[in-house]
Design a protein around this motif. Structure first.
Motif, PDB file in Angstrom:
ATOM      1  N   GLN A 147      35.631  37.951  53.392  1.00 38.37           N
ATOM      2  CA  GLN A 147      34.945  36.675  53.170  1.00 38.37           C
ATOM      3  C   GLN A 147      35.170  35.720  54.327  1.00 38.37           C
ATOM      4  O   GLN A 147      34.230  35.081  54.825  1.00 38.37           O
ATOM      5  CB  GLN A 147      35.426  36.042  51.865  1.00 38.37           C
ATOM      6  CG  GLN A 147      34.936  36.739  50.607  1.00 38.37           C
ATOM      7  CD  GLN A 147      35.546  36.161  49.344  1.00 38.37           C
ATOM      8  OE1 GLN A 147      36.482  35.356  49.388  1.00 38.37           O
ATOM      9  NE2 GLN A 147      35.017  36.570  48.195  1.00 38.37           N
ATOM     10  N   VAL A 148      36.420  35.619  54.796  1.00 39.86           N
ATOM     11  CA  VAL A 148      36.723  34.717  55.907  1.00 39.86           C
ATOM     12  C   VAL A 148      36.081  35.225  57.190  1.00 39.86           C
ATOM     13  O   VAL A 148      35.572  34.443  58.001  1.00 39.86           O
ATOM     14  CB  VAL A 148      38.247  34.575  56.083  1.00 39.86           C
ATOM     15  CG1 VAL A 148      38.573  33.763  57.334  1.00 39.86           C
ATOM     16  CG2 VAL A 148      38.850  33.904  54.855  1.00 39.86           C
ATOM     17  N   ALA A 149      36.079  36.547  57.411  1.00 36.84           N
ATOM     18  CA  ALA A 149      35.500  37.122  58.623  1.00 36.84           C
ATOM     19  C   ALA A 149      34.013  36.814  58.749  1.00 36.84           C
ATOM     20  O   ALA A 149      33.480  36.741  59.857  1.00 36.84           O
ATOM     21  CB  ALA A 149      35.723  38.626  58.643  1.00 36.84           C
ATOM     22  N   MET A 150      33.341  36.593  57.643  1.00 35.20           N
ATOM     23  CA  MET A 150      31.900  36.339  57.658  1.00 35.20           C
ATOM     24  C   MET A 150      31.563  34.861  57.815  1.00 35.20           C
ATOM     25  O   MET A 150      30.391  34.505  57.920  1.00 35.20           O
ATOM     26  CB  MET A 150      31.274  36.887  56.372  1.00 35.20           C
ATOM     27  CG  MET A 150      31.388  38.406  56.239  1.00 35.20           C
ATOM     28  SD  MET A 150      30.750  39.032  54.652  1.00 35.20           S
ATOM     29  CE  MET A 150      29.018  38.580  54.790  1.00 35.20           C
ATOM     30  N   ARG A 151      32.572  33.999  57.837  1.00 35.22           N
ATOM     31  CA  ARG A 151      32.315  32.561  57.957  1.00 35.22           C
ATOM     32  C   ARG A 151      32.491  32.080  59.390  1.00 35.22           C
ATOM     33  O   ARG A 151      33.187  32.699  60.186  1.00 35.22           O
ATOM     34  CB  ARG A 151      33.271  31.786  57.048  1.00 35.22           C
ATOM     35  CG  ARG A 151      33.106  32.091  55.571  1.00 35.22           C
ATOM     36  CD  ARG A 151      34.156  31.355  54.762  1.00 35.22           C
ATOM     37  NE  ARG A 151      34.065  31.662  53.334  1.00 35.22           N
ATOM     38  CZ  ARG A 151      34.945  31.262  52.436  1.00 35.22           C
ATOM     39  NH1 ARG A 151      35.985  30.531  52.815  1.00 35.22           N
ATOM     40  NH2 ARG A 151      34.797  31.580  51.162  1.00 35.22           N
ATOM     41  N   ARG A 152      31.891  30.944  59.688  1.00 38.14           N
ATOM     42  CA  ARG A 152      32.093  30.325  61.000  1.00 38.14           C
ATOM     43  C   ARG A 152      33.257  29.354  60.962  1.00 38.14           C
ATOM     44  O   ARG A 152      33.948  29.169  61.965  1.00 38.14           O
ATOM     45  CB  ARG A 152      30.827  29.572  61.441  1.00 38.14           C
ATOM     46  CG  ARG A 152      29.648  30.482  61.776  1.00 38.14           C
ATOM     47  CD  ARG A 152      28.547  29.693  62.449  1.00 38.14           C
ATOM     48  NE  ARG A 152      29.004  29.119  63.705  1.00 38.14           N
ATOM     49  CZ  ARG A 152      28.330  28.194  64.404  1.00 38.14           C
ATOM     50  NH1 ARG A 152      27.178  27.730  63.926  1.00 38.14           N
ATOM     51  NH2 ARG A 152      28.800  27.731  65.543  1.00 38.14           N
ATOM     52  N   TYR A 153      33.468  28.738  59.806  1.00 39.28           N
ATOM     53  CA  TYR A 153      34.574  27.789  59.649  1.00 39.28           C
ATOM     54  C   TYR A 153      35.259  28.059  58.315  1.00 39.28           C
ATOM     55  O   TYR A 153      34.638  28.533  57.358  1.00 39.28           O
ATOM     56  CB  TYR A 153      34.070  26.341  59.695  1.00 39.28           C
ATOM     57  CG  TYR A 153      33.336  26.008  60.963  1.00 39.28           C
ATOM     58  CD1 TYR A 153      34.032  25.689  62.129  1.00 39.28           C
ATOM     59  CD2 TYR A 153      31.949  26.015  61.007  1.00 39.28           C
ATOM     60  CE1 TYR A 153      33.356  25.408  63.304  1.00 39.28           C
ATOM     61  CE2 TYR A 153      31.268  25.724  62.168  1.00 39.28           C
ATOM     62  CZ  TYR A 153      31.978  25.425  63.314  1.00 39.28           C
ATOM     63  OH  TYR A 153      31.310  25.147  64.481  1.00 39.28           O
ATOM     64  N   VAL A 154      36.544  27.755  58.275  1.00 42.77           N
ATOM     65  CA  VAL A 154      37.316  27.968  57.054  1.00 42.77           C
ATOM     66  C   VAL A 154      38.341  26.848  56.946  1.00 42.77           C
ATOM     67  O   VAL A 154      38.787  26.293  57.955  1.00 42.77           O
ATOM     68  CB  VAL A 154      38.012  29.348  57.087  1.00 42.77           C
ATOM     69  CG1 VAL A 154      39.021  29.438  58.211  1.00 42.77           C
ATOM     70  CG2 VAL A 154      38.661  29.660  55.747  1.00 42.77           C
ATOM     71  N   ARG A 155      38.707  26.519  55.737  1.00 46.92           N
ATOM     72  CA  ARG A 155      39.703  25.474  55.543  1.00 46.92           C
ATOM     73  C   ARG A 155      41.058  25.946  56.065  1.00 46.92           C
ATOM     74  O   ARG A 155      41.435  27.101  55.931  1.00 46.92           O
ATOM     75  CB  ARG A 155      39.808  25.098  54.061  1.00 46.92           C
ATOM     76  CG  ARG A 155      38.588  24.362  53.517  1.00 46.92           C
ATOM     77  CD  ARG A 155      38.905  23.729  52.164  1.00 46.92           C
ATOM     78  NE  ARG A 155      39.982  22.760  52.262  1.00 46.92           N
ATOM     79  CZ  ARG A 155      39.821  21.497  52.652  1.00 46.92           C
ATOM     80  NH1 ARG A 155      38.625  21.057  53.005  1.00 46.92           N
ATOM     81  NH2 ARG A 155      40.860  20.681  52.695  1.00 46.92           N
ATOM     82  N   TYR A 156      41.791  25.004  56.653  1.00 48.71           N
ATOM     83  CA  TYR A 156      43.082  25.325  57.262  1.00 48.71           C
ATOM     84  C   TYR A 156      44.062  25.883  56.236  1.00 48.71           C
ATOM     85  O   TYR A 156      44.746  26.880  56.490  1.00 48.71           O
ATOM     86  CB  TYR A 156      43.653  24.065  57.918  1.00 48.71           C
ATOM     87  CG  TYR A 156      45.019  24.265  58.538  1.00 48.71           C
ATOM     88  CD1 TYR A 156      45.210  25.196  59.543  1.00 48.71           C
ATOM     89  CD2 TYR A 156      46.106  23.517  58.099  1.00 48.71           C
ATOM     90  CE1 TYR A 156      46.459  25.376  60.114  1.00 48.71           C
ATOM     91  CE2 TYR A 156      47.364  23.691  58.662  1.00 48.71           C
ATOM     92  CZ  TYR A 156      47.529  24.624  59.664  1.00 48.71           C
ATOM     93  OH  TYR A 156      48.768  24.809  60.221  1.00 48.71           O
ATOM     94  N   ASP A 157      44.128  25.270  55.058  1.00 54.21           N
ATOM     95  CA  ASP A 157      45.060  25.764  54.047  1.00 54.21           C
ATOM     96  C   ASP A 157      44.643  27.145  53.551  1.00 54.21           C
ATOM     97  O   ASP A 157      45.482  27.973  53.180  1.00 54.21           O
ATOM     98  CB  ASP A 157      45.189  24.780  52.883  1.00 54.21           C
ATOM     99  CG  ASP A 157      43.845  24.405  52.268  1.00 54.21           C
ATOM    100  OD1 ASP A 157      42.801  24.882  52.767  1.00 54.21           O
ATOM    101  OD2 ASP A 157      43.826  23.629  51.299  1.00 54.21           O
ATOM    102  N   GLY A 158      43.346  27.423  53.588  1.00 53.44           N
ATOM    103  CA  GLY A 158      42.858  28.727  53.158  1.00 53.44           C
ATOM    104  C   GLY A 158      43.268  29.839  54.112  1.00 53.44           C
ATOM    105  O   GLY A 158      43.697  30.919  53.679  1.00 53.44           O
ATOM    106  N   ILE A 159      43.145  29.583  55.431  1.00 52.36           N
ATOM    107  CA  ILE A 159      43.514  30.616  56.395  1.00 52.36           C
ATOM    108  C   ILE A 159      45.017  30.833  56.401  1.00 52.36           C
ATOM    109  O   ILE A 159      45.500  31.954  56.557  1.00 52.36           O
ATOM    110  CB  ILE A 159      42.991  30.263  57.809  1.00 52.36           C
ATOM    111  CG1 ILE A 159      43.094  31.499  58.734  1.00 52.36           C
ATOM    112  CG2 ILE A 159      43.753  29.102  58.412  1.00 52.36           C
ATOM    113  CD1 ILE A 159      42.226  32.648  58.355  1.00 52.36           C
ATOM    114  N   LEU A 160      45.795  29.762  56.182  1.00 56.43           N
ATOM    115  CA  LEU A 160      47.251  29.927  56.108  1.00 56.43           C
ATOM    116  C   LEU A 160      47.628  30.817  54.929  1.00 56.43           C
ATOM    117  O   LEU A 160      48.507  31.672  55.034  1.00 56.43           O
ATOM    118  CB  LEU A 160      47.939  28.575  55.976  1.00 56.43           C
ATOM    119  CG  LEU A 160      48.168  27.766  57.256  1.00 56.43           C
ATOM    120  CD1 LEU A 160      48.984  26.521  56.934  1.00 56.43           C
ATOM    121  CD2 LEU A 160      48.875  28.596  58.312  1.00 56.43           C
ATOM    122  N   SER A 161      46.964  30.624  53.803  1.00 54.12           N
ATOM    123  CA  SER A 161      47.243  31.435  52.622  1.00 54.12           C
ATOM    124  C   SER A 161      46.900  32.904  52.893  1.00 54.12           C
ATOM    125  O   SER A 161      47.681  33.808  52.555  1.00 54.12           O
ATOM    126  CB  SER A 161      46.439  30.918  51.430  1.00 54.12           C
ATOM    127  OG  SER A 161      46.609  31.753  50.312  1.00 54.12           O
TER     128      SER A 161
END
Length: 275
Positions: free
Chosen positions: A23-37
């Motif tokens: 899901q994250v790989a398909m996005r251009r931007y992601v929330r910082y707390d989300g990528i840390l998790s």
């Protein structure tokens, strides 16, 4: 997986982590707390995937970047998307091998010939050298740094020297290898399979993939600069370089073989971002 004697990620976690990574790989931007998790989960999963750490470098660099978009968002670059896609493909496999539950107590001693030893060193203004001895013969690899390489940090060059030595001398080494370096930063990177420098991260990724494919087990060791005599001498053409190492080895009654770094390893332009 106690019955198989392997440490593997539970299926529920494996499937969930794969879905999140994709899901994250398909996005251009992601929330910082989300990528840390997500990165926390994948760092945990890397304990079961021997090459996993080498596919988290770009993602952790993104997470640690000081300049983030307003609203707590970070940009998912191509390199980050590639790493997360790799993770998703690995996690999708229900038959991934995992890692052995039991570890070996100790490396075999090199005195019995069951383990090899590689001594490596780098001179920032000169070059690199590494050597090993097998049955009375010294095998050595050495070379001078290119103009671009001389701009690299000394810890990066030390890691390169060790890597060149390990790869070039592999045909004469057993499966278990002690790698000696006099640079503590390079030693720590080799031991943890992680580093802060992007260049060292790239070197580690390639080195680790090669070791995994070749079945090489390594124990990095520290050696003082004073004791690392032949590697230091071989890395300094102004002091006689590898030719002087050969002279000294033959004076001791040892044979000497000069070995070249494989061409595909000698090109470091991509490590430095030159090409």
């Amino acid at each position: 997986s106690l019955g198989l004697g392997r440490w593997r990620l539970a299926d529920a976690k494996r499937i969930r982590y794969s879905r999140l990574a994709r899901q994250v790989a398909m996005r251009r931007y992601v929330r910082y707390d989300g990528i840390l998790s997500l990165l926390g989960k994948l760092t945990f999963a890397a304990q079961c995937y021997p090459l996993g750490k080498q596919h988290l470098h770009a993602s952790w660099r993104m997470a640690r970047a000081r300049y983030r978009m307003a609203g707590g968002l970070v940009h998912v670059s191509r390199s980050v998307a590639a790493e997360l896609t790799w993770w998703a493909s690995q996690l999708d496999d229900p038959d991934h091998p995992g890692v052995p539950l039991a570890s070996r107590d100790a490396m075999p001693s090199p005195s019995g010939g069951d383990a090899g030893v590689v001594y490596a060193d780098a001179s920032g203004s000169g070059g690199f050298a590494a050597w090993t001895a097998v049955e009375g013969c010294v095998y050595a690899v050495a070379g001078e740094w290119t103009t671009g390489e001389r701009s690299m940090l000394i810890c990066e060059l030390e890691l390169l020297a060790s890597t060149f030595g390990l790869v070039a001398l592999a045909p004469w080494l057993p499966r278990d290898v002690y790698s000696f370096t006099d640079n503590t930063v390079a030693q720590a990177a080799m031991r943890r399979l992680a580093a802060e420098s992007p260049a060292m991260q790239a070197i580690l990724a390639r080195r680790t993939h090669w070791m995994h494919a070749a079945g090489v087990l390594e124990e990095p060791r520290r050696i003082s600069s004073e004791a690392n005599l032949w590697a230091d001498l071989g890395s300094r053409p102004e002091k006689g370089g590898v030719e002087e190492v050969e002279r000294q080895a033959r004076a001791l009654g040892m044979d000497f073989v000069r070995v070249d770094v494989p061409a595909r390893w000698r090109d470091t332009s991509r490590l430095r971002g030159d090409g």
